[in-house]
Scaffold this motif. Sequence first.
Motif, PDB file in Angstrom:
ATOM      1  N   ILE A  19       0.779  -1.166  -0.161  1.00 22.71           N
ATOM      2  CA  ILE A  19      -0.224  -0.061  -0.028  1.00 22.71           C
ATOM      3  C   ILE A  19       0.932   1.220   0.126  1.00 22.71           C
ATOM      4  O   ILE A  19       0.942   2.373  -0.880  1.00 22.71           O
ATOM      5  CB  ILE A  19      -0.923  -0.023   1.325  1.00 22.71           C
ATOM      6  CG1 ILE A  19      -2.003  -1.010   1.265  1.00 22.71           C
ATOM      7  CG2 ILE A  19      -1.717   1.363   1.255  1.00 22.71           C
ATOM      8  CD1 ILE A  19      -2.846  -1.436   2.135  1.00 22.71           C
ATOM      9  N   PHE A  20       1.848   1.245   0.917  1.00 23.26           N
ATOM     10  CA  PHE A  20       2.851   2.395   1.034  1.00 23.26           C
ATOM     11  C   PHE A  20       3.487   2.468  -0.307  1.00 23.26           C
ATOM     12  O   PHE A  20       3.578   3.869  -0.882  1.00 23.26           O
ATOM     13  CB  PHE A  20       3.746   1.962   2.011  1.00 23.26           C
ATOM     14  CG  PHE A  20       4.714   3.045   2.557  1.00 23.26           C
ATOM     15  CD1 PHE A  20       4.244   4.257   2.963  1.00 23.26           C
ATOM     16  CD2 PHE A  20       6.232   3.060   2.321  1.00 23.26           C
ATOM     17  CE1 PHE A  20       4.959   5.246   3.272  1.00 23.26           C
ATOM     18  CE2 PHE A  20       6.804   3.955   2.763  1.00 23.26           C
ATOM     19  CZ  PHE A  20       6.398   5.207   3.161  1.00 23.26           C
ATOM     20  N   LEU A  30       2.490   2.046  -3.269  1.00 20.81           N
ATOM     21  CA  LEU A  30       1.521   2.370  -4.367  1.00 20.81           C
ATOM     22  C   LEU A  30       1.386   3.839  -4.214  1.00 20.81           C
ATOM     23  O   LEU A  30       1.364   4.490  -5.219  1.00 20.81           O
ATOM     24  CB  LEU A  30       0.030   1.569  -4.256  1.00 20.81           C
ATOM     25  CG  LEU A  30      -0.135   0.442  -4.791  1.00 20.81           C
ATOM     26  CD1 LEU A  30      -1.458  -0.347  -4.517  1.00 20.81           C
ATOM     27  CD2 LEU A  30       0.185   0.432  -6.228  1.00 20.81           C
ATOM     28  N   VAL A  31       1.243   4.157  -2.970  1.00 21.59           N
ATOM     29  CA  VAL A  31       1.107   5.691  -2.922  1.00 21.59           C
ATOM     30  C   VAL A  31       2.466   6.417  -3.158  1.00 21.59           C
ATOM     31  O   VAL A  31       2.408   7.512  -4.095  1.00 21.59           O
ATOM     32  CB  VAL A  31       0.891   5.708  -1.189  1.00 21.59           C
ATOM     33  CG1 VAL A  31       1.066   7.575  -1.166  1.00 21.59           C
ATOM     34  CG2 VAL A  31      -0.229   5.701  -0.854  1.00 21.59           C
ATOM     35  N   LEU A  32       3.473   5.871  -2.855  1.00 25.61           N
ATOM     36  CA  LEU A  32       4.865   6.611  -3.652  1.00 25.61           C
ATOM     37  C   LEU A  32       5.048   6.373  -5.082  1.00 25.61           C
ATOM     38  O   LEU A  32       5.439   7.519  -5.532  1.00 25.61           O
ATOM     39  CB  LEU A  32       5.845   6.005  -2.891  1.00 25.61           C
ATOM     40  CG  LEU A  32       6.267   6.487  -1.561  1.00 25.61           C
ATOM     41  CD1 LEU A  32       7.363   5.519  -0.945  1.00 25.61           C
ATOM     42  CD2 LEU A  32       6.703   8.014  -1.651  1.00 25.61           C
ATOM     43  N   ALA A  33       4.407   5.224  -5.578  1.00 24.03           N
ATOM     44  CA  ALA A  33       4.591   5.088  -7.083  1.00 24.03           C
ATOM     45  C   ALA A  33       3.608   6.237  -7.734  1.00 24.03           C
ATOM     46  O   ALA A  33       4.014   6.845  -8.834  1.00 24.03           O
ATOM     47  CB  ALA A  33       3.881   3.624  -7.379  1.00 24.03           C
ATOM     48  N   VAL A  34       2.340   6.612  -7.097  1.00 19.97           N
ATOM     49  CA  VAL A  34       1.543   7.434  -7.704  1.00 19.97           C
ATOM     50  C   VAL A  34       2.203   8.984  -7.739  1.00 19.97           C
ATOM     51  O   VAL A  34       2.503   9.550  -8.735  1.00 19.97           O
ATOM     52  CB  VAL A  34       0.343   7.646  -6.985  1.00 19.97           C
ATOM     53  CG1 VAL A  34      -0.476   8.878  -7.616  1.00 19.97           C
ATOM     54  CG2 VAL A  34      -0.746   6.213  -7.203  1.00 19.97           C
ATOM     55  N   GLN A  35       2.937   9.204  -6.398  1.00 17.61           N
ATOM     56  CA  GLN A  35       3.803  10.189  -6.435  1.00 17.61           C
ATOM     57  C   GLN A  35       4.732  10.444  -7.350  1.00 17.61           C
ATOM     58  O   GLN A  35       4.901  11.379  -7.974  1.00 17.61           O
ATOM     59  CB  GLN A  35       4.170  10.276  -4.939  1.00 17.61           C
ATOM     60  CG  GLN A  35       4.496  12.044  -4.746  1.00 17.61           C
ATOM     61  CD  GLN A  35       5.789  11.761  -3.722  1.00 17.61           C
ATOM     62  OE1 GLN A  35       6.558  10.888  -3.684  1.00 17.61           O
ATOM     63  NE2 GLN A  35       5.950  12.844  -2.823  1.00 17.61           N
TER      64      GLN A  35
END
Length: 313
Positions: free
Chosen positions: A238-239, A241-246
């Motif tokens: 999950i963590f 994924l957030v960073l990937a988007v960013q």
Amino acid sequence: MALLSLIVPSYNEQQNIERTAKTLVSIMDEHQIDFEIVFVSDGSKDGTYEEILKASKADKRIKGAEFSRNFGKEAAIFAGLHLAVGDACVVLDCDLQHPPQIIPEMYKLWQEGYEVVEGVKKSRGKESIFHKMFAGMFYGIMSKMMKMDMRASSDFKLLDRKVVDVLLGLSEKNTFFRALSFWAGFKSTKIEYEVQEREIGSSKWSFRSLVKYAISNVTSFSTVPLQAVTFMGVLSIIFSLVLAVQTLVKYLMGTAVEGFTTVILLILIIGGFIMVSLGVIGHYIARIYEEVKGRPQFIIRCKTDNVEGYVKK
Ligand code: UDP
Ligand code: MG
């Protein structure tokens, strides 16, 4: 009349054997309880076994055995259960920290039909703050996992022959006596006692042996740590994924050069998670390995000649 076996695991308790034997004999005689005492010397380095022999020569109701090396208190308790022939068994410490004065009460409860009488500590006695904290944490986790309150439990308990036979029939070698009697079920009750001070000698547990004991007991009763690995995996996905988007957003906006801090942090965090997870899994594999080898839980070097009918499983 029913025979009560008193099982006393003893490690380097040379100065305690005679005193403990005398105390137990006088209490049992006073209450007219038929009994035997089973001392198991856990590979002691002092004259513990010689003391046991001496006591056994003086009183035939006292018997005992010596291990080939130190196998730990659990092994000593189980060896005692193997050697005992009583209709009920009480396990207690050699240093009289478990007050033998309440054994007659346990006996009475047993006669009333209870098959397990748990000794429950009223307070934890005198211990260092460090020890208290560690024990508190360990029992907190254990209680959650066992879904029972283990906080005040101890090895001081009376078990009916039926329960003893169940425990002796278990094939596992890495036992946790304290929790196994809960696990076995049966009709049980509690009796409170005040932990006494150890008068002679010193505690036989080092911090290292306590940590080992705690880890081995947690893993022998629960696979929650293994599931926690999965949980940590999901968390880091999950963590990431957030960073990937960013990262993607930054890339598309053309401002993607910075971010070394993130990379380093990510490598550290994920690396840490992976190593901890491998360690947890490795621990379970080690346990499987140990059990699969099927080595005996203890080896008896010698025993007093009034010990009979002992069959090594
Ligand atoms: N004991 C044992 N094997 C060991 C360590 C301890 O049989 O490797 C026995 C010890 O002789 C005593 C009981 O377990 O009868 C409790 O040990 P101790 O009093 O040292 O522990 P504490 O009371 O500090 O928890
Ligand atoms: Mg003690």
